[in-house]
Design an enzyme around this catalytic site. Structure first.
Site, PDB file in Angstrom:
ATOM      1  N   GLU A 284       0.978  -1.236  -0.029  1.00 45.73           N
ATOM      2  CA  GLU A 284       0.136   0.074  -0.063  1.00 45.73           C
ATOM      3  C   GLU A 284       0.894   1.442  -0.134  1.00 45.73           C
ATOM      4  OE1 GLU A 284      -2.999   0.042   3.105  1.00 45.73           O
ATOM      5  OE2 GLU A 284      -4.373  -1.013   1.908  1.00 45.73           O
ATOM      6  N   HIS A 305       9.226 -26.489  -1.269  1.00 50.00           N
ATOM      7  CA  HIS A 305       8.705 -27.678  -1.867  1.00 50.00           C
ATOM      8  C   HIS A 305       7.482 -27.311  -3.199  1.00 50.00           C
ATOM      9  CE1 HIS A 305      11.163 -30.607   0.438  1.00 50.00           C
ATOM     10  NE2 HIS A 305      11.189 -29.593   1.179  1.00 50.00           N
ATOM     11  N   LYS A 419     -14.251  -0.223  -3.432  1.00 48.84           N
ATOM     12  CA  LYS A 419     -15.350  -0.079  -2.478  1.00 48.84           C
ATOM     13  C   LYS A 419     -16.310   0.709  -3.172  1.00 48.84           C
ATOM     14  CE  LYS A 419     -12.226   0.453   1.615  1.00 48.84           C
ATOM     15  NZ  LYS A 419     -11.659   1.528   2.264  1.00 48.84           N
TER      16      LYS A 419
HETATM   17  O1  PA5 Z   1      -3.652   0.948   5.661  1.00 48.19           O
HETATM   18  C1  PA5 Z   1      -4.963   1.155   5.529  1.00 48.19           C
HETATM   19  O2  PA5 Z   1      -5.136   2.445   5.895  1.00 48.19           O
HETATM   20  C2  PA5 Z   1      -6.119   0.352   5.222  1.00 48.19           C
HETATM   21  O3  PA5 Z   1      -5.485  -0.947   4.960  1.00 48.19           O
HETATM   22  C3  PA5 Z   1      -7.060   0.034   6.470  1.00 48.19           C
HETATM   23  O4  PA5 Z   1      -6.090  -0.285   7.334  1.00 48.19           O
HETATM   24  C4  PA5 Z   1      -7.940  -0.843   6.219  1.00 48.19           C
HETATM   25  O5  PA5 Z   1      -8.766  -0.640   5.062  1.00 48.19           O
HETATM   26  C5  PA5 Z   1      -9.047  -0.724   7.247  1.00 48.19           C
HETATM   27  O6  PA5 Z   1      -9.432   0.666   7.544  1.00 48.19           O
HETATM   28  P1  PA5 Z   1     -10.099   1.173   8.747  1.00 48.19           P
HETATM   29  O7  PA5 Z   1      -9.352   0.917   9.965  1.00 48.19           O
HETATM   30  O8  PA5 Z   1     -10.694   2.529   8.607  1.00 48.19           O
HETATM   31  O9  PA5 Z   1     -11.428   0.105   8.760  1.00 48.19           O
END
Ligand code: PA5
Length: 444
Positions: A284, A305, A419
């Protein structure tokens, strides 16, 4: 103390690489330390091991003690950065088989990290006949997967304990002021913990997000923070003495020389979810603007393996980063068998660690010989202090890496695409036009 090196450096990198990258790393370092780079408003994790809220830390420990006293299970609801770190640390400190062990601390179940009805029902069944509490974790407070799961577990709690009783068993970790979860928590009087504004989800394991579930297992969260603080001091050094500089520089040079995949490897199955956490952190943070290494992981020796064949002889796309955890917690020695029907007596009396380490060395030599560079991260162990160091090291190197790539390491705009489509297809108010457009595409 944690250390990083590239095996056979001269074979894989034009040397010396430090001269060219040093000035760029220095700039990246300043951006992290001062919050002056892209996404600088999300660098609260940089000094967190020193500046964390001590009052909240005590409340976390008190809540964990309460949960240990009144619950046989804790259900942790969260996705992405809101669960991977806690799961990784718990697996390392307590074992992936923690829930199966005989112990006087609660089982910990992770839900809300997907949309499988079967896996949700399974956990609902597992907690049906035991006392349990819920820690719902969402920074935004609006993420669909955990919100849906929370409806089910809140209903289960309220059926079992009544609304009043459930109130004592729900812990919400979310934004200090915004979001549906915060509003609900305030209206219902649940105890809340804060995901600080200046810390994004994937950098939040050392906040209440990770600390409360970890503390419920009885793990020493002070030692975890102490390890992170030690690494924070080490990473404050703007030089190649910092392991984060070395790691960021080497992986960047390998990327520039044409490698597009980084495989994180570890020889301990307990590390599996730390690898998942690392994948989210790097995927990310770096994967944007058409750039970034693709982070993948393997569990050795099991994957030798399966994926071992590709790594040895497939398309030369990747390099490996091997996390070495050192000596195991227990020492097991191969028994002698007089008949020696399996021909294994040459190993009789040797420890499992000895055999593992020879496998590690053999693999290192084979893979580098096969043209796959190997970065070695000597991480020390699976104790809380070493894990705190490792977490901070990977976070810091990730921030540096993002700035070397010239991307914002702290946003994740790409996560929104699925989303929006999902909301439209589910008929969420406000997405009507998109719904028609997407359905037309699907049914063409
Ligand atoms: O790194 C990030 O921001 C995302 O992966 C969030 O952790 C994930 O989408 C969960 O978001 P939230 O904590 O707002 O539910």
């Amino acid at each position: 103390m944690l250390d990083v090196k590239l095996f056979e450096m001269h074979t894989f990198l034009p040397l010396p690489y430090e001269g060219a990258l040093g000035p760029r790393l220095k700039k990246a370092q300043e951006k992290l330390q001062n919050g002056s780079g892209a996404g600088g408003e999300f660098t609260g994790w940089v000094h967190l091991p020193r500046d964390y809220d001590k009052e909240e830390f005590s409340r976390i420990q008190a809540a964990a003690a309460r949960i240990r006293a009144n619950s046989q299970a804790l259900v942790v609801i969260g996705i992405g950065g809101s669960y991977l770190g806690a799961r990784g640390v718990i697996d390392c400190l307590c074992s992936p088989n923690y829930n199966l062990k005989k112990k006087d601390t609660p089982n910990v179940y992770f839900v809300g990290n997907g949309l499988s009805a079967d896996s949700m029902q399974e956990v609902l069944d597992l907690v049906a006949d035991v006392d349990f509490s819920v820690n719902v974790i969402s920074k935004s407070g609006t993420t669909t997967e955990p919100a849906v799961a929370f409806r089910f577990f809140r209903e289960a709690l309220e059926k079992k304990y009544g609304r009043e009783g459930a109130r004592e068993r729900i812990y919400a970790t979310t934004d200090k002021a915004r979001g549906a979860l915060k509003s609900l928590a305030d209206a219902e009087g649940w105890e809340t913990f804060v995901v600080p504004d200046e810390i994004g989800g994937r950098y939040s394991v050392l906040t209440a997000v990770g600390l409360l579930p970890i503390a419920v297992t009885g793990a020493d969260i002070e030692a975890l923070m102490r390890g992170a603080a030690q690494m924070m001091d080490i990473c404050a050094d703007a030089s190649f003495a910092s392991p984060a500089w070395k790691y960021a520089a080497i992986r960047y040079e390998l990327y520039r020389s044409g490698r597009s995949i980084e495989l994180l490897a570890c020889y301990d199955p307990a590390f599996r979810f730390m690898s998942e956490w690392w994948k989210q952190l790097y995927g990310e943070s770096e994967g944007k603007d058409g750039k970034g290494l693709f982070p993948a992981s393997v569990e050795f020796t099991a994957d030798l393996h399966s994926m071992g064949q590709y790594i040895q002889e497939g398309k030369r796309l990747m390099f490996e980063t091997v996390v070495r955890l050192g000596k195991s917690g227990c020492q097991l020695y191969v028994p002698r068998d007089e008949a020696d029907g399996d021909g294994l007596n040459f190993l009789a009396g040797e420890s499992m660690d000895f055999i593992r380490d020879r496998a590690m060395e053999g693999t290192l030599l084979a893979h580098t010989e096969g043209g796959v560079p190997n970065i070695i991260v000597e991480a020390g162990g699976k104790d809380p202090e070493s894990l705190g160091q490792l977490i901070y090291f990977f976070e810091y190197a990730c921030g540096l890496s993002g700035y070397l790539l010239d991307v914002n390491p702290f946003d994740q705009p790409g996560v929104e695409a699925y989303k929006k489509n999902m909301f439209a297809l589910l008929g969420k108010p406000g997405y009507e036009d998109r719904k028609a457009e997407l359905e037309a595409k699907l049914h063409k």
